[in-house]
Structure formats: C-alpha cells, structure tokens
Design a protein around this motif. Structure first.
Motif, PDB file in Angstrom:
ATOM      1  N   LYS A 336       0.826  -1.209   0.000  1.00 41.64           N
ATOM      2  CA  LYS A 336       0.000   0.000   0.000  1.00 41.64           C
ATOM      3  C   LYS A 336       0.862   1.262   0.000  1.00 41.64           C
ATOM      4  CE  LYS A 336      -3.813  -2.245  -0.119  1.00 41.64           C
ATOM      5  NZ  LYS A 336      -4.492  -2.390  -1.431  1.00 41.64           N
ATOM      6  N   LEU A 337       1.954   1.241   0.710  1.00 41.99           N
ATOM      7  CA  LEU A 337       2.861   2.391   0.688  1.00 41.99           C
ATOM      8  C   LEU A 337       3.443   2.583  -0.711  1.00 41.99           C
ATOM      9  CD1 LEU A 337       4.669   1.888   4.108  1.00 41.99           C
ATOM     10  CD2 LEU A 337       3.176   3.807   3.496  1.00 41.99           C
ATOM     11  N   SER A 338       3.747   1.482  -1.392  1.00 42.84           N
ATOM     12  CA  SER A 338       4.275   1.565  -2.757  1.00 42.84           C
ATOM     13  C   SER A 338       3.291   2.253  -3.697  1.00 42.84           C
ATOM     14  CB  SER A 338       4.600   0.168  -3.291  1.00 42.84           C
ATOM     15  OG  SER A 338       5.707  -0.385  -2.624  1.00 42.84           O
ATOM     16  N   LEU A 339       2.010   1.922  -3.547  1.00 36.20           N
ATOM     17  CA  LEU A 339       1.000   2.554  -4.399  1.00 36.20           C
ATOM     18  C   LEU A 339       1.007   4.071  -4.230  1.00 36.20           C
ATOM     19  CD1 LEU A 339      -2.067   0.151  -3.933  1.00 36.20           C
ATOM     20  CD2 LEU A 339      -0.548   0.322  -5.915  1.00 36.20           C
ATOM     21  N   LEU A 340       1.140   4.521  -3.013  1.00 35.05           N
ATOM     22  CA  LEU A 340       1.115   5.969  -2.752  1.00 35.05           C
ATOM     23  C   LEU A 340       2.404   6.649  -3.210  1.00 35.05           C
ATOM     24  CD1 LEU A 340      -0.538   5.882   0.787  1.00 35.05           C
ATOM     25  CD2 LEU A 340      -1.585   6.679  -1.339  1.00 35.05           C
ATOM     26  N   LEU A 341       3.539   6.013  -2.950  1.00 34.48           N
ATOM     27  CA  LEU A 341       4.816   6.635  -3.319  1.00 34.48           C
ATOM     28  C   LEU A 341       5.025   6.647  -4.827  1.00 34.48           C
ATOM     29  CD1 LEU A 341       7.208   5.178  -0.592  1.00 34.48           C
ATOM     30  CD2 LEU A 341       5.919   7.327  -0.564  1.00 34.48           C
ATOM     31  N   ALA A 342       4.459   5.660  -5.519  1.00 32.87           N
ATOM     32  CA  ALA A 342       4.631   5.579  -6.972  1.00 32.87           C
ATOM     33  C   ALA A 342       3.699   6.518  -7.721  1.00 32.87           C
ATOM     34  CB  ALA A 342       4.396   4.137  -7.446  1.00 32.87           C
ATOM     35  N   ASP A 343       2.669   7.003  -7.066  1.00 25.19           N
ATOM     36  CA  ASP A 343       1.673   7.849  -7.733  1.00 25.19           C
ATOM     37  C   ASP A 343       1.374   9.076  -6.866  1.00 25.19           C
ATOM     38  OD1 ASP A 343      -0.393   8.976  -9.127  1.00 25.19           O
ATOM     39  OD2 ASP A 343      -1.595   7.145  -9.280  1.00 25.19           O
ATOM     40  N   PRO A 344       2.260  10.071  -6.893  1.00 22.05           N
ATOM     41  CA  PRO A 344       2.077  11.255  -6.047  1.00 22.05           C
ATOM     42  C   PRO A 344       0.758  11.982  -6.285  1.00 22.05           C
ATOM     43  CG  PRO A 344       4.304  11.189  -6.942  1.00 22.05           C
ATOM     44  CD  PRO A 344       3.530  10.126  -7.649  1.00 22.05           C
ATOM     45  N   ASP A 345       0.259  11.965  -7.507  1.00 22.73           N
ATOM     46  CA  ASP A 345      -1.005  12.648  -7.774  1.00 22.73           C
ATOM     47  C   ASP A 345      -2.159  11.985  -7.025  1.00 22.73           C
ATOM     48  OD1 ASP A 345       0.230  14.476  -9.417  1.00 22.73           O
ATOM     49  OD2 ASP A 345      -0.188  13.368 -11.263  1.00 22.73           O
ATOM     50  N   THR A 346      -2.201  10.658  -7.061  1.00 24.28           N
ATOM     51  CA  THR A 346      -3.238   9.942  -6.333  1.00 24.28           C
ATOM     52  C   THR A 346      -3.081  10.153  -4.831  1.00 24.28           C
ATOM     53  OG1 THR A 346      -3.524   8.261  -8.037  1.00 24.28           O
ATOM     54  CG2 THR A 346      -4.143   7.650  -5.790  1.00 24.28           C
ATOM     55  N   ALA A 347      -1.849  10.122  -4.354  1.00 25.22           N
ATOM     56  CA  ALA A 347      -1.596  10.348  -2.930  1.00 25.22           C
ATOM     57  C   ALA A 347      -2.056  11.736  -2.514  1.00 25.22           C
ATOM     58  CB  ALA A 347      -0.102  10.175  -2.636  1.00 25.22           C
ATOM     59  N   ARG A 348      -1.762  12.729  -3.363  1.00 28.11           N
ATOM     60  CA  ARG A 348      -2.175  14.099  -3.051  1.00 28.11           C
ATOM     61  C   ARG A 348      -3.697  14.219  -3.024  1.00 28.11           C
ATOM     62  NH1 ARG A 348       0.065  16.153  -7.036  1.00 28.11           N
ATOM     63  NH2 ARG A 348       2.126  16.155  -6.069  1.00 28.11           N
ATOM     64  N   ALA A 349      -4.369  13.565  -3.961  1.00 22.42           N
ATOM     65  CA  ALA A 349      -5.828  13.616  -4.009  1.00 22.42           C
ATOM     66  C   ALA A 349      -6.437  12.946  -2.770  1.00 22.42           C
ATOM     67  CB  ALA A 349      -6.345  12.945  -5.269  1.00 22.42           C
TER      68      ALA A 349
END
Length: 376
Positions: A336-349
């Motif tokens: 789950k951390l990988s998903l967020l770190l790999a996609d900063p736009d999604t993490a920001r949203a």
C-alpha cells in the motif's frame, strides 16, 4: 436545564487527564480545553490527584482533584460530583468513561442538571455490558458513544421505553493548527532525510503500534524507491527493539528515529513527509490511545494514511483517504505504501479528500455541537 441551548458550564469527570510531571496530553485535556471556551468559564474538571507538576496552574478553567489514584463510581464520588455541580453552577455533568457512568442515577437524583454518560470502555465488559449499559441509561439524559459502531451496539441493548439520547462524541481536530502547506524543509535537513519520499510514523512506540511492520516494509521499499526514508517519531518501550530490528534488516540508513515529539511539532513533521503510516495491531487501542488522533491530524494536514484495522474505525475510508491494512503483514503494508509513493497525484488527491472529510466531520466544534442538538 437549558434544553438545546449551550450550557453555561459543564463539569467534566474523568480519569483521563494530565497529572504527574505536567502529564501527557490526553483525550480528557483536549476535551476540557474545547469545552472551556475562550474565557475558560465553560468547564470545571474533576479528576484524580497524582502530582500535577504545575499543569493546573497554566489552565484557564478550574480543576478539582480527588485523593487517590483513580475515581471510582462510588456514592462518595457521586456526592462529590453533585456538590461540585452546585458549587460551580454547572448545568451539565459529563461522566467521561463508561465506568463512571455507573453513578449516573445517583448524580441525577442529587444534582440539578443534565447528565451525559460516555460509553467509552464498555466494549471490554463483554456479556456484562448489556445490563450495565441499561443501568447507566436509566440515570442519564444523554449517552455519548465514541463511534457509530458503539452507538449501534448501545441502541440494541436499551430498554424499549428508554428516552436517553444517543450522540457520537470522539476526539476532534483543530483544523486551523493542523493544516496543509507547512514548510518541511528545515526538519528534512535536521534529520538528513534528503529529497526522496518520506513516510512518517508518529506514535507511542509499543509493539502493537505496528512500527516494526514499517521497518520490515523498508526492505522492499528501498529497492523500488532508493531515496525513501521512514521517519519514526516518538518514544516508548519498543524503541530499542525497533533500532535493533532496523540494524538486523539492513535498513538502519533508511530508518530515522527522531525521538519524542510535542503536539506543537506535529505540523512540521507532517510537512516533511509524503505519507503517514500507523499500521496498528489488535491491542493498540488500549496501549496507544492517541492513535486515532494522530490519524485525523495527519489527514487534516493533507496527508494520505496507511493504517492498521485496529485504529482505522470510521477515521479512514479505504481507497479514498488512505488504505487500511493488516498491521501484522509487513508485505501488505509495503504494497500500500508503494502505491502511494509511486503515484504522487493519487496520494495528493487522497490527502485532499482526507482534509475535507476532517473539516466536515471531525472538528471539535462538530463533536461538541452534538451535545447541544436534539438529533445527531
């Protein structure tokens, strides 16, 4: 009583309050601060005496301390509560733990005012909870439940003719203090975090906080994200084991231990991070009671969160404001951390949606307003 208008003064009866050495900030002290209002006239606190360390001298509201290590729901305590209500002109008493709620009938008979009894802690009573909650409800005007699940459980055990009002009263967030846009650069420089992504874990470091799963997760994350750092802020009995685990796993350079933190330092910690992670396990609610507050504060700062099921509750919407994981599964945490770190736009949203939700549902103003309205 004043019906639906704001009570002039609430007597807060709680064991959850700072004491020795000034005291670690607890739910009780945060609740008191917001009940107090600007002039401190909105609350009187009745709690135990355990050596205040000067804490009481710096509060705007009165604090009445009782001898002994813990307030118990005895007739003596109930008489003391009734006397304090009369002496301070309180028109509401908030019995802030389920155990203290047992004296609700006695307090109601002895004092003129609204009786609010919290159900916090009732979940530990098991089969005994049903008759005890009915007894508390018989003496209370309002039952304050820590979450919606607890509220539904309580509703099922009440007598059909019960007139007690049910509300949700949990920790709130100061969204003016915890907000996005802080400058994390100084803290990044202080701890040598570099320019790569940073995962923050800020908590009391006990085994059930899940910080060890984060350390193990770094063995996978450092391969995919070479500059990644895990910033562990806090202290506790598990700190030494976590340091040894980081060394054993070969990630001591990727895991930075920042030491203890204060509430005032939390916004800067969030500003320095990209993701907040607290993969709590089953027992962490008892031993890491501030976990829920930490999650909401992170969301208020616009950070997506990765959290263990034990602490998530209603605070995190999986896939919308963050991810809920099995805190004992380090590989799942890493995924789950990988998903967020790999996609900063999604993490920001996700962080923006978390901030919006906290502002709508989890402010202290919203929490306390529930005590004043006929229907929640």
């Amino acid at each position: 009583m004043r019906g639906s208008t704001m009570a002039a003064r609430t007597l807060l009866v709680t064991n959850d309050f700072p004491g020795r050495g000034g005291g670690f900030e607890t739910f009780g002290s945060r609740l008191a601060r917001h009940l107090a209002g600007r002039d401190g006239m909105g609350v009187v606190v009745h709690t135990v005496s355990s050596g205040t360390g000067g804490f009481d001298d710096h509060q705007d509201y009165p604090i009445e301390r009782d001898a002994g290590p813990r307030l118990l729901p005895t007739r003596r305590t109930a008489r003391r509560v009734a006397a304090l209500m009369r002496g301070y002109g309180c028109d509401r008493v908030l019995l802030a733990e389920a155990g203290l709620g047992l004296m609700a009938p006695t307090v109601r008979a002895a004092a003129d005012g609204e009786v609010v009894a919290s159900t916090r802690g009732a979940g530990a009573w098991g089969p005994a909870a049903r008759p005890i909650l009915r007894r508390i409800a018989a003496g209370a005007d309002v039952l304050a439940c820590p979450n919606e699940d607890a509220r539904r459980r309580v509703e099922k055990v009440l007598a059909p003719d019960s007139r007690v009002r049910l509300v949700r009263l949990a920790e709130g967030v100061d969204t003016g203090f915890f907000r996005p846009g802080g400058d994390g650069a100084p803290l990044r420089r202080e701890h040598g975090l570099g320019e790569g992504p940073v995962i923050l874990c800020a908590a009391r470091l006990v085994r059930d906080s899940g910080a060890d799963s984060l350390v193990r997760a770094m063995t996978w994350l450092r391969v995919r994200f070479p500059g990644v750092r895990l910033l562990v802020a806090g202290e506790g009995p598990d700190l030494r084991r976590l340091r040894e685990l980081a060394a054993w796993a070969g990630v001591e350079r990727q895991v930075v231990f920042a030491g203890p933190f204060t509430r005032a330092e939390l916004p800067a910690l969030h500003a320095a991070a990209d993701v907040f992670a607290l993969p709590c396990r089953t027992d962490s609610g008892r031993r890491n009671a501030d976990a829920g507050a930490r999650l909401l504060e992170a969301a208020a700062c616009g950070r997506p969160v990765v959290v263990g099921r034990a602490a998530a509750g209603e605070r995190v919407r999986h896939g919308e404001t963050g991810y809920v994981v099995d805190g004992a599964d380090a590989r799942a945490v890493a995924g789950k951390l990988s998903l967020l770190l790999a996609d900063p736009d999604t993490a920001r949203a996700m962080g923006e949606r978390g901030r919006d939700r906290v502002c709508r549902e989890w402010t202290w103003e919203r929490m306390l307003a529930r005590l004043e309205t006929i229907a929640d």
